[in-house]
Design a protein around this motif. Structure first.
Motif, PDB file in Angstrom:
ATOM      1  N   GLN A   1      22.022   4.665   3.713  1.00 27.27           N
ATOM      2  CA  GLN A   1      20.899   4.711   4.653  1.00 27.27           C
ATOM      3  C   GLN A   1      20.053   5.951   4.396  1.00 27.27           C
ATOM      4  O   GLN A   1      18.821   5.898   4.428  1.00 27.27           O
ATOM      5  CB  GLN A   1      21.430   4.723   6.084  1.00 27.27           C
ATOM      6  N   ALA A   2      20.733   7.057   4.185  1.00 28.47           N
ATOM      7  CA  ALA A   2      19.998   8.299   3.951  1.00 28.47           C
ATOM      8  C   ALA A   2      19.168   8.179   2.679  1.00 28.47           C
ATOM      9  O   ALA A   2      17.995   8.584   2.646  1.00 28.47           O
ATOM     10  CB  ALA A   2      20.964   9.481   3.852  1.00 28.47           C
ATOM     11  N   VAL A   3      19.741   7.601   1.642  1.00 28.12           N
ATOM     12  CA  VAL A   3      19.009   7.434   0.381  1.00 28.12           C
ATOM     13  C   VAL A   3      17.811   6.528   0.593  1.00 28.12           C
ATOM     14  O   VAL A   3      16.719   6.779   0.078  1.00 28.12           O
ATOM     15  CB  VAL A   3      19.948   6.859  -0.713  1.00 28.12           C
ATOM     16  N   ALA A   4      18.012   5.479   1.386  1.00 26.79           N
ATOM     17  CA  ALA A   4      16.913   4.531   1.618  1.00 26.79           C
ATOM     18  C   ALA A   4      15.757   5.217   2.332  1.00 26.79           C
ATOM     19  O   ALA A   4      14.593   5.031   1.979  1.00 26.79           O
ATOM     20  CB  ALA A   4      17.424   3.349   2.434  1.00 26.79           C
ATOM     21  N   ILE A   5      16.082   6.018   3.300  1.00 25.82           N
ATOM     22  CA  ILE A   5      15.011   6.708   4.027  1.00 25.82           C
ATOM     23  C   ILE A   5      14.317   7.696   3.105  1.00 25.82           C
ATOM     24  O   ILE A   5      13.081   7.792   3.083  1.00 25.82           O
ATOM     25  CB  ILE A   5      15.568   7.423   5.268  1.00 25.82           C
ATOM     26  N   ALA A   6      15.081   8.429   2.335  1.00 27.36           N
ATOM     27  CA  ALA A   6      14.477   9.406   1.420  1.00 27.36           C
ATOM     28  C   ALA A   6      13.589   8.706   0.407  1.00 27.36           C
ATOM     29  O   ALA A   6      12.504   9.191   0.069  1.00 27.36           O
ATOM     30  CB  ALA A   6      15.561  10.209   0.719  1.00 27.36           C
TER      31      ALA A   6
ATOM     32  N   GLU B   1      12.013   5.899   0.792  1.00 29.86           N
ATOM     33  CA  GLU B   1      10.804   5.423   1.431  1.00 29.86           C
ATOM     34  C   GLU B   1       9.815   6.563   1.646  1.00 29.86           C
ATOM     35  O   GLU B   1       8.612   6.415   1.454  1.00 29.86           O
ATOM     36  CB  GLU B   1      11.136   4.782   2.766  1.00 29.86           C
ATOM     37  N   ILE B   2      10.330   7.693   2.031  1.00 30.76           N
ATOM     38  CA  ILE B   2       9.457   8.852   2.225  1.00 30.76           C
ATOM     39  C   ILE B   2       8.790   9.235   0.915  1.00 30.76           C
ATOM     40  O   ILE B   2       7.627   9.644   0.874  1.00 30.76           O
ATOM     41  CB  ILE B   2      10.282  10.051   2.769  1.00 30.76           C
TER      42      ILE B   2
ATOM     43  N   LEU C   1      -4.530   8.105   9.254  1.00 27.07           N
ATOM     44  CA  LEU C   1      -4.079   9.332   9.916  1.00 27.07           C
ATOM     45  C   LEU C   1      -4.907  10.512   9.443  1.00 27.07           C
ATOM     46  O   LEU C   1      -5.312  11.372  10.231  1.00 27.07           O
ATOM     47  CB  LEU C   1      -2.603   9.584   9.625  1.00 27.07           C
TER      48      LEU C   1
ATOM     49  N   GLU D   1       7.993   7.357  -1.598  1.00 26.99           N
ATOM     50  CA  GLU D   1       7.107   6.389  -2.244  1.00 26.99           C
ATOM     51  C   GLU D   1       5.658   6.796  -2.064  1.00 26.99           C
ATOM     52  O   GLU D   1       5.230   7.221  -0.999  1.00 26.99           O
ATOM     53  CB  GLU D   1       7.319   5.004  -1.615  1.00 26.99           C
ATOM     54  N   GLU D   2       4.917   6.581  -3.159  1.00 25.43           N
ATOM     55  CA  GLU D   2       3.500   6.929  -3.072  1.00 25.43           C
ATOM     56  C   GLU D   2       2.754   5.832  -2.343  1.00 25.43           C
ATOM     57  O   GLU D   2       2.943   4.658  -2.599  1.00 25.43           O
ATOM     58  CB  GLU D   2       2.938   7.074  -4.485  1.00 25.43           C
ATOM     59  N   ARG D   3       1.896   6.225  -1.418  1.00 26.03           N
ATOM     60  CA  ARG D   3       1.129   5.252  -0.659  1.00 26.03           C
ATOM     61  C   ARG D   3      -0.354   5.629  -0.712  1.00 26.03           C
ATOM     62  O   ARG D   3      -0.676   6.803  -0.828  1.00 26.03           O
ATOM     63  CB  ARG D   3       1.551   5.275   0.810  1.00 26.03           C
ATOM     64  N   PRO D   4      -1.204   4.655  -0.566  1.00 23.70           N
ATOM     65  CA  PRO D   4      -2.620   5.014  -0.476  1.00 23.70           C
ATOM     66  C   PRO D   4      -2.905   5.744   0.832  1.00 23.70           C
ATOM     67  O   PRO D   4      -2.118   5.674   1.764  1.00 23.70           O
ATOM     68  CB  PRO D   4      -3.327   3.647  -0.489  1.00 23.70           C
ATOM     69  N   ALA D   5      -4.023   6.429   0.832  1.00 28.31           N
ATOM     70  CA  ALA D   5      -4.386   7.201   2.019  1.00 28.31           C
ATOM     71  C   ALA D   5      -4.549   6.288   3.212  1.00 28.31           C
ATOM     72  O   ALA D   5      -4.964   5.150   3.105  1.00 28.31           O
ATOM     73  CB  ALA D   5      -5.676   7.957   1.762  1.00 28.31           C
ATOM     74  N   GLU D   6      -4.230   6.784   4.366  1.00 33.84           N
ATOM     75  CA  GLU D   6      -4.293   5.962   5.559  1.00 33.84           C
ATOM     76  C   GLU D   6      -5.154   6.641   6.613  1.00 33.84           C
ATOM     77  O   GLU D   6      -5.640   7.742   6.416  1.00 33.84           O
ATOM     78  CB  GLU D   6      -2.868   5.699   6.059  1.00 33.84           C
TER      79      GLU D   6
END
Lengths: 650, 504
Positions: free
Chosen positions: A321-326, A328-329, A338, A331-336
């Motif tokens: 679970q910890a690896v999955a969260i890390a 996901e954090i 926020l 991963e590169e994402r386009p600007a949003e």
């Protein structure tokens, strides 16, 4: 460490430093050093302060109850330096310090460090002056391994030696527990110490306990409780010395120990705790820790119980679970949006929300204060065009206005809208028809100021906004006319022209009178011209009548412009006046331009009267060139029969 | 979730971790203040390429003469890879070796440390712990470096620096001390301690100020907020100087003064998060004040309801729900132009999906600061022991927040929060793979799963006299595995640790 305790300790330290500084600066005969010491003693004697205070000494700083005290005053720094020079690592002040003891400690601080060290150290120094309630722990080059006359020196022995001692002492006690005089060496060692040092020694035993493995710790506790022998009736003793030390452990350390003991013995931690002489404070803290755990267990029955380590297997993350969260954090994402929200964070957003919030809570507190708050929040919300929010606020004001007791405040809140710069900015934010409707209500609520603002800003609006605001104009005719009448007199020509344009759009016959007034009396020719044009453009009879009447005014240029306008708009009712003016033998008769305009106008009007007049002139004999030009102009404007061409007009 | 008693009937069905890991659609702001420099896969790959080309160039130069095409090609490749990485925005790049592990600009490369072990050993053999490449490195300069590494007789950093200087190389710098050395200079340590002391003082002052405000609020009065504004200002100043010193304060938990401690902790979290996502200083002041005052309405909720161990009745629940409006009513009286505290007090329980309370006005999203405070409130509440439940472990609390994205919590803010705190936040007490107990001392932003820890007790529970520092990023170069890893987070209250802050 609690905030209160560290704050109190810091206060004591400062008083101590002040006393030491005073004693250094003033002669012994002076009353000031004694007063300073008395202050310290009085502070320590307060019932709320009745607990031991621990201080740790470093070369440049003293830690008071674990909290570092920045030596921003030289007295405190001096105390740190002095004690450090005497190799004092810790000192404890326990309740009950007498004046003599405090004075002796102050004297130690001010003593020559070399003299103190060579005389046996700070602890010896205090011992000689019979100080019981202040203890010091000194750093020594070699740990004291030797048992003194009173047993191991718990204040100075290394933690390793103390740990060894308590294990051996406990083992010896256990082996002799059935005997009447089973030696409780821990209790003896502690009992032979002066008060404050006993506190220090207890803490060192606790530190030594914690340096042991958990299994050994549990064994020591179980041995001290002696439940095996007690249950068989062989002995009813407990190892009070060890238990008193354990009782002084911090609540969380104690809770941990009790939990492990519970796992080992199968008894509940609270049951084990009941056999230890715990203070009320500790009992309350343990109660809190255990009851919150119990509550957790009750509320989450699916959670597993304790594991072998004494930790609850309560839903922490597993590695996956910890690896999955890390992941996901990472991963590169386009600007949003926020980023956009942060960059757009402005007071304006808060302004609208503030008004919305106050309006919402006004249902809970419909009072004068809320109304004042609405009045304060309205302007900014209006300025930014928060139409829906403002509309709701105005509706709420209407509701609250039904309460006669709040009428004044409601009016006052509404009057907050009467700010022309705010309303002007608001007009610039209208984008939709619904915005325009609400903007209209706001402008109406603002009364004359609203009307003036609309009047002045309308013609500068982009076309689409003028289309949206058109209905608003209509709904505010009365106010607008009043404002226009006032402003046309005082406005500069450019503004006055804008106002006149707006009045035309109003499409209200009452505007004719206002415009006519400007036509007849405004000092600016530009304004008069614009007024004439406005009256001509207004598709109402009153406007044309006013325009025709204005043909009689004296100012020649204006009169000439009026003629142009009546011609442009083909106002038939003006024909008789035009003809009369044309035939006037006064000064006007000599004005070529004026007469020319009249001919053009009559030609444009093309009514029977106009035609008749033009024909008549067209047949007239003209003697001067200008008159011949005018006759020619008239001839072009009419269609003469051949007979009419031959016959000169009378 | 907040500090309300656990209500099983209100528990959401949360996404499973597998579903969570598969979720890829939620976008992520690119500006998030990621302290790891190689935050994108592209940059990371370029950094890996630099290490690879350096290793290849060294290997080839050992096998062939410097004029051999393979050597010149590999040197060209090295220069190109340096240039490619510099072009992404670095005026200089430093390759560090710390305890046998490769780092580039504080980004750890555990796999490369193993694969290119020979390169690591060669550098260390020459006394080199850090290689800095400046803009404009050419193949010639790279050639000098690899030639140097082939000179077995050069063993000291001084000699290596002289070698480069004699060859006229100015775009490559060599050093002995790694910037990752945790043995900070005495001056830096002292400055850090000063900041920490000051931060703690400000925290304690903050508690006093909040106590006063609370007492005034109970009487229906709103006191002067100057003291609170000053606290916010001080915390902000400390935060900008040393974020870790301030974040460490959030480990201070008190069940006696829960409300006051909680408000201060939420303030600190909110300021940190706001700073991380780019909120300006002026706005941070507003956010900080709002974060101190958002729950002021709770002064009118009876303590027996707040501390009740069992489920609340519907009447009690209605009483609790009033605190948002009550707080806003009180704060509207604040004699300051900033109305954000009132707004946040009103909105903070509305939830991101607007299914909370009180009802959203105009169906508009919560104010950005309301969303920030709501998240920080939930996290601190979850990680504090309350009368009705034990503390939830920090990693689990973060997982709960992640699973609540888009529902209770703003997804982007939640992501930023987790990124800021780390999977294992500072102050979390953990059990390592060898059974020892440690506290997370600092989060490594380039590797959230491997923070820096202080080992407090050995596997048998023996407390160490002095905690031992360990950076969990470090790998055993022979096995490629981390030297230590975290098995689980343990609840602080079960470990016997009273005050985690003292270790931070």
């Amino acid at each position: 460490m609690s905030t209160d305790k560290s704050a109190h300790a810091e206060g004591v330290l400062k008083l101590l430093a002040a006393a030491a500084g005073t004693a250094r600066l003033y002669p012994p005969a002076s009353a000031l050093p004694k007063e300073a010491v008395q202050k310290l003693v009085d502070n320590l004697a307060k019932p709320a302060n009745a607990r031991p205070l621990y201080f740790t000494v470093e070369p440049q700083r003293i830690y008071a109850e674990g909290a570092p005290v920045t030596p921003n005053s030289s007295p405190t720094l001096a105390v740190a330096e002095a004690l450090h020079a005497m190799q004092v690592e810790q000192f404890i002040i326990t309740p009950g310090v007498s004046f003599a003891e405090a004075e002796a400690f102050v004297a130690l601080i001010n003593a020559d460090p070399t003299h103190v060290r060579t005389g046996g150290g700070a602890r010896t120094y205090l011992g000689k002056t019979n100080v019981q309630h202040i203890a010091v722990h000194e750093i020594r080059l070699s740990d004291s391994k030797k048992a003194t006359l009173f047993g191991i020196d718990l204040a100075n022995a290394s933690l390793g030696d103390i740990a060894e001692f308590i294990c051996e002492a406990t083992a010896r006690w256990k082996s002799e527990v059935a005997a009447l005089d089973a030696p409780d060496e821990i209790a003896s060692a502690l009992a032979k110490m002066e008060g404050a040092t006993r506190e220090l020694a207890t803490q060192r035993i606790i530190s030594a306990l914690l340096s042991l493995d958990e299994k050994t710790r549990v064994n020591l506790l179980e041995t001290a409780l002696n439940n095996d022998t007690r249950s068989t009736g062989a002995s009813n003793k407990r190892m009070d010395g060890m238990l008193s030390v354990i009782a002084d452990m911090s609540p969380t350390s104690l809770a941990r120990l009790l939990t492990l003991a519970s796992l080992s013995s199968g008894r509940a931690p609270k049951d084990i705790a009941s056999e230890i002489p715990l203070s009320n404070e500790t009992l309350q803290a343990l109660d809190f820790l255990f009851s919150s755990e119990q509550a957790s267990r009750n509320n989450t029955p699916d959670e597993a119980g304790m594991n072998g380590n004494g930790n609850r297997d309560v839903g922490g993350l597993d590695t996956g679970q910890a690896v999955a969260i890390a992941a996901e954090i990472a991963e590169e994402r386009p600007a949003e949006d926020l980023e956009r929200q942060v960059s757009e964070l402005q007071a304006s957003d808060s302004a609208a929300r503030a008004l919305a919030t106050i309006t919402a809570i006004s249902h809970k507190s419909p009072d004068a204060e809320t109304l004042r708050a609405i009045g304060e929040a309205l302007p900014e919300a209006v300025r930014i065009g928060a139409f829906t929010t403002v509309h709701k606020a105005l509706r709420r004001l209407d509701e609250l206005g039904e309460n006669a007791a709040l009428a004044d405040e409601v009016d006052s809140a509404r009057s907050a809208l009467a700010l022309s710069d705010v309303l002007t900015d608001m007009c610039d934010t209208v984008k939709t028809a619904s915005d325009a409707v609400i903007a209209g209500k706001i402008l109406s609520t603002a009364g004359n100021i609203g009307a003036e603002t609309l009047l002045m800003s309308y013609t500068n609006m982009p076309r689409y906004r003028r289309l949206l605001m058109g209905p608003v104009l209509g709904s505010m005719s009365g106010l607008l006319l009043g404002a226009a009448r006032a402003h046309l007199q005082s406005a500069n020509p450019e503004e006055a022209v804008e106002i006149l344009h707006t009045l035309v759009v109003l499409n209200d016959r009452r505007a004719a009178g206002v415009i006519a007034q400007a036509l007849n009396s405004n000092p600016s020719e530009k304004v008069r011209f614009a007024a004439a044009t406005a009256l001509a453009d207004m598709p109402v009879a009153e406007a044309h009548q006013s325009l025709v009447r204005a043909l009689n005014q004296q100012e020649a240029e204006t009169r000439q412009h009026i003629v142009r306008e009546v011609g442009r708009k083909k106002i038939c009712a003006a024909a008789p006046v035009l003809i009369r003016l044309f035939n006037d033998t006064g000064a006007a008769a000599k004005n070529y331009g004026f007469r020319k305009e009249i001919i053009v106008a009559l030609a444009s009007i093309d009514s029977p009267d106009a035609q008749k007049a033009l024909k008549k002139f067209a047949k007239k004999i003209a003697f001067t060139k200008k008159n011949r030009d005018l006759r020619h102009l008239a001839q072009n404007a009419v269609t003469l029969t051949p007979d009419e061409e031959r016959m000169p007009s009378e | 979730m907040s500090d309300m008693p656990y209500r099983p009937e209100e528990t959401e069905v949360l996404a499973s971790p597998e579903e969570l890991a598969r979720e890829t659609t939620a976008p992520r702001p690119s500006f998030i203040a990621v302290q790891a420099p190689f935050a994108t896969p592209e940059k990371l790959n370029k950094a890996r390429e630099l290490v690879r080309t350096l290793a290849v160039a060294c290997t080839n130069s050992a096998l062939y003469p410097m004029t051999h095409p393979l050597v010149t090609e590999s040197l060209d490749g090295l220069a190109a890879s340096i240039a490619a990485l510099v072009a992404t925005g670095f005026p200089s790049l430093t390759v560090n070796i710390y305890k046998g592990t490769l780092f580039i600009e504080n980004q750890v490369f555990p796999e490369e440390s193993v694969v290119h072990r020979k390169l690591v050993e060669e550098l260390l053999d020459h006394g080199i712990s850090a290689v800095t490449f400046l803009e404009g490195v050419r193949a010639d300069d790279a050639a000098v470096l690899v030639e140097l590494l082939g000179q077995a007789q050069i063993k000291t950093i001084g000699d290596t620096q002289d070698y480069l200087a004699r060859a006229g190389v100015q775009t490559i710098k060599l050093a002995e001390t790694s910037t990752l050395d945790e043995r900070d200079s005495a001056e830096k340590t002292e400055r850090g301690r000063e900041t920490r002391i000051q931060a703690r003082r400000n925290y304690d002052y903050g508690l006093e100020a909040m106590r006063e405000i609370e007492q005034q609020a109970k009487l229906g009065r709103v006191g002067e907020v100057n003291a609170l504004q000053h606290i916010v200002e001080s915390l902000l100043e400390n935060l900008l100087q040393d974020p870790a010193a301030v974040m460490g304060l959030t480990t201070i938990k008190s069940h006696d003064d829960y409300t006051l401690n909680h408000s201060l902790n939420v303030c600190i979290f909110a300021l940190s998060l706001g700073s991380a996502i780019g909120v300006t200083e002026d706005e941070l002041r507003s956010l900080g004040l709002a974060a101190l005052l958002y729950d002021i309405g709770k002064v009118w909720v009876p303590e027996e309801i707040l501390s009740k161990q069992g489920p609340l009745t519907s009447e009690e629940w209605q009483t609790v729900k009033q605190h948002s409006e009550d707080g806003a009513v009180l704060l509207k009286r604040l004699n300051i132009a900033d109305k954000v505290p009132m707004i946040v007090a009103y909105e903070h329980h509305q939830r991101h999906d607007l299914l909370g309370y009180p009802e959203a006005v105009n169906d508009s999203k919560q104010h950005l600061f309301s969303r920030i405070v709501a998240l920080c409130d939930a996290y601190d509440a979850m990680t504090t022991t309350r009368p009705f439940r034990r503390e939830i472990r920090p990693d689990k609390a973060l997982s709960v927040l992640m699973q609540g994205r888009g529902m209770a919590y703003d997804p982007d803010i939640t992501r930023a929060f987790v990124e800021m705190l780390g999977i294992y936040p500072m102050g979390a007490v953990v059990m390592l793979d060898d059974g020892s107990t440690a506290v997370v001392f600092r989060v490594n932003s380039d590797d959230l799963l491997h923070p820096r820890v202080k080992i407090l007790a050995d596997p048998e529970g023996r407390w160490l006299e002095s905690p031992e520092m360990a950076d969990l990023r470090l790998v055993d170069v022979t096995t490629g595995k981390p030297l230590h890893s975290i098995i689980q987070v343990v609840q602080t209250s079960e470990t016997g640790i009273d005050d985690v802050w003292q270790y931070l």
